[in-house]
Design an enzyme around this catalytic site. Structure first.
Site, PDB file in Angstrom:
ATOM      1  CG  ASP A   9      -1.744   1.215   1.385  1.00 47.95           C
ATOM      2  OD1 ASP A   9      -2.400   1.594   0.399  1.00 47.95           O
ATOM      3  OD2 ASP A   9      -1.731   1.824   2.470  1.00 47.95           O
ATOM      4  CE1 TYR A  30      -0.987   9.173  -1.510  1.00 48.78           C
ATOM      5  CE2 TYR A  30      -2.395   7.403  -2.290  1.00 48.78           C
ATOM      6  CZ  TYR A  30      -1.664   8.545  -2.542  1.00 48.78           C
ATOM      7  OH  TYR A  30      -1.609   9.057  -3.816  1.00 48.78           O
ATOM      8  NE  ARG A  43      -5.250   8.489   5.217  1.00 42.55           N
ATOM      9  CZ  ARG A  43      -5.152   7.703   4.155  1.00 42.55           C
ATOM     10  NH1 ARG A  43      -5.479   8.166   2.953  1.00 42.55           N
ATOM     11  NH2 ARG A  43      -4.706   6.456   4.268  1.00 42.55           N
ATOM     12  CB  SER A  78      -2.265   2.779  -4.130  1.00 39.62           C
ATOM     13  OG  SER A  78      -2.826   3.911  -3.518  1.00 39.62           O
ATOM     14  CG  ASN A  79      -8.244   2.261  -2.291  1.00 37.15           C
ATOM     15  OD1 ASN A  79      -8.442   1.310  -3.039  1.00 37.15           O
ATOM     16  ND2 ASN A  79      -8.714   2.282  -1.054  1.00 37.15           N
TER      17      ASN A  79
END
Length: 221
Positions: A11, A13, A42, A117-118
């Site tokens: 991942d 972030y 966030r 990742s998203n």
């Protein structure tokens, strides 16, 4: 019995890059509000992509990040304009790496390393390039390619299909408990990078490994 690991999937972030550092840019533009803005920003970013997944109303993480920023500023009754918003969004492309990241990834260079990742490519690609990590990864995978946000099973399925692996041949790393739970539920081997020393999520999906930072991965050096 777990199968041998063939690929290390990371991942981004909070795992490789310090998202909390965005508070410095926020503080510069809004003195006294940096911490508050960054935390809400966030929180809403994660909340919005999960809500959009549930609603079947996809948007790129870049768009969601912009929407979450606007919410954070409004919540604090702070005025903004396009120039300010652009400056803050641009800071997302220059997030700092955690101290150990480059060293650990370099020492794992004999392993196959992949990003998943998203984040959409308009965020991910410049971020990774700006940090000088591009050549360390064999693939940079984004859910934007299938429009299914983690932690839904379809997102992790994309990884095994793209990399032509079985679930158990992936070791998945994230600092986000919800992401580790999703990956474990799917059948990946998981290493939770527990940077904040938090308890394990109460979802009956224990991580296979728990490390305080990426240095724990050097056991596979």
């Amino acid at each position: 019995m777990d199968k041998p690991i063939k690929t290390f999937v990371f991942d981004v972030y909070g795992t490789l890059f310090d998202v909390t550092a965005i508070k410095n840019e926020c503080e510069e533009l809004y003195p006294g509000y940096g911490e508050t803005i960054s935390q809400t920003w966030r929180t809403k970013q994660v909340e919005y992509f999960m809500l959009r997944q549930l609603m079947g109303n996809y948007a790129t993480l870049y768009s969601i990040t912009y929407q979450a920023l606007k919410y954070a500023l409004k919540e604090n009754d702070l005025k903004s304009n396009e120039q300010i918003e652009h400056q803050l969004l641009k800071a997302y492309l220059h997030l700092p790496l955690y101290d150990e990241v480059e060293k650990v990834l370099t020492e794992l260079k004999d392993q196959k390393l992949v990003v998943f990742s998203n984040g959409s490519h308009d965020m991910l690609d410049p971020l990774i390039e700006n940090a000088g990590l591009k050549d360390l990864f064999s693939e940079v995978l984004s859910i934007d390619e299938i429009k299914e946000f983690k932690p839904v099973p379809a997102s992790y399925q994309y990884v095994v299909e793209k990399l032509k692996l079985e679930n158990q041949e992936v070791l998945f790393m994230s600092s986000n408990g919800w992401d580790i739970s999703g990956a474990k539920n799917f059948g990946f081997q998981t290493a939770w990078i527990n940077r904040k020393n938090l308890p394990v999520e109460e979802l009956e999906l224990e991580p296979d490994y728990i490390f305080s930072d990426l240095n724990g991965l050097l056991k596979w050096k």
